[in-house]
Design a protein around this motif. Structure first.
Motif, PDB file in Angstrom:
ATOM      1  N   HIS A   1      -0.678  -4.084   3.615  1.00  0.00           N
ATOM      2  CA  HIS A   1      -1.976  -4.459   4.184  1.00  0.00           C
ATOM      3  C   HIS A   1      -1.984  -5.979   4.226  1.00  0.00           C
ATOM      4  O   HIS A   1      -1.648  -6.641   3.234  1.00  0.00           O
TER       5      HIS A   1
ATOM      6  N   PRO B   1      -7.959  -2.698   1.818  1.00  0.00           N
ATOM      7  CA  PRO B   1      -7.350  -1.833   2.819  1.00  0.00           C
ATOM      8  C   PRO B   1      -8.394  -0.845   3.341  1.00  0.00           C
ATOM      9  O   PRO B   1      -9.399  -0.594   2.667  1.00  0.00           O
TER      10      PRO B   1
ATOM     11  N   ILE C   1       0.826  -1.208   0.000  1.00  0.00           N
ATOM     12  CA  ILE C   1       0.000   0.000   0.000  1.00  0.00           C
ATOM     13  C   ILE C   1       0.858   1.256   0.000  1.00  0.00           C
ATOM     14  O   ILE C   1       0.369   2.348   0.262  1.00  0.00           O
TER      15      ILE C   1
ATOM     16  N   THR D   1      -6.812   4.461   3.666  1.00  0.00           N
ATOM     17  CA  THR D   1      -5.609   4.001   2.985  1.00  0.00           C
ATOM     18  C   THR D   1      -5.833   3.955   1.487  1.00  0.00           C
ATOM     19  O   THR D   1      -4.987   4.370   0.702  1.00  0.00           O
TER      20      THR D   1
END
Length: 93
Positions: free
Chosen positions: A47, A53, A6, A57
């Motif tokens: 994640h 997520p 992420i 995010t």
């Protein structure tokens, strides 16, 4: 365990079978030791799990990726090229 990158750039993880390189937004099932998992969680770059997520995010990711200029995109190596170069050097199995 399912892991998603992420962050705004490529990130590597040390799995039991070797190093795994994940591009932004990419996810894979990676078997890791407990210590490596704790270390990866502390970075905030990943994640863990099969769900999406958190919304904050996801929105943050979209904002980060929108900031990458077309020039930067043109300079990025395809993941296959990165993996090939790492394998040539014995850094990826």
């Amino acid at each position: 365990m399912r892991v998603m990158n992420i962050s705004s750039g490529p990130r590597g993880l040390n799995g039991v079978a070797g190093t795994v390189l994940l591009q932004p937004g990419e996810s894979q099932d990676i078997e890791m030791t407990e210590i490596e998992e704790r270390s990866a969680r502390r970075t905030g770059n990943f994640h863990f799990g099969t769900g999406k997520p958190p919304a904050s995010t996801e929105a943050e990711l979209r904002e980060r990726f929108a900031g990458i200029s077309s020039q930067q995109q043109a300079q990025r190596w395809p993941i296959e090229e990165v993996k090939r170069r790492l394998q040539e050097r014995g850094m990826l199995w």
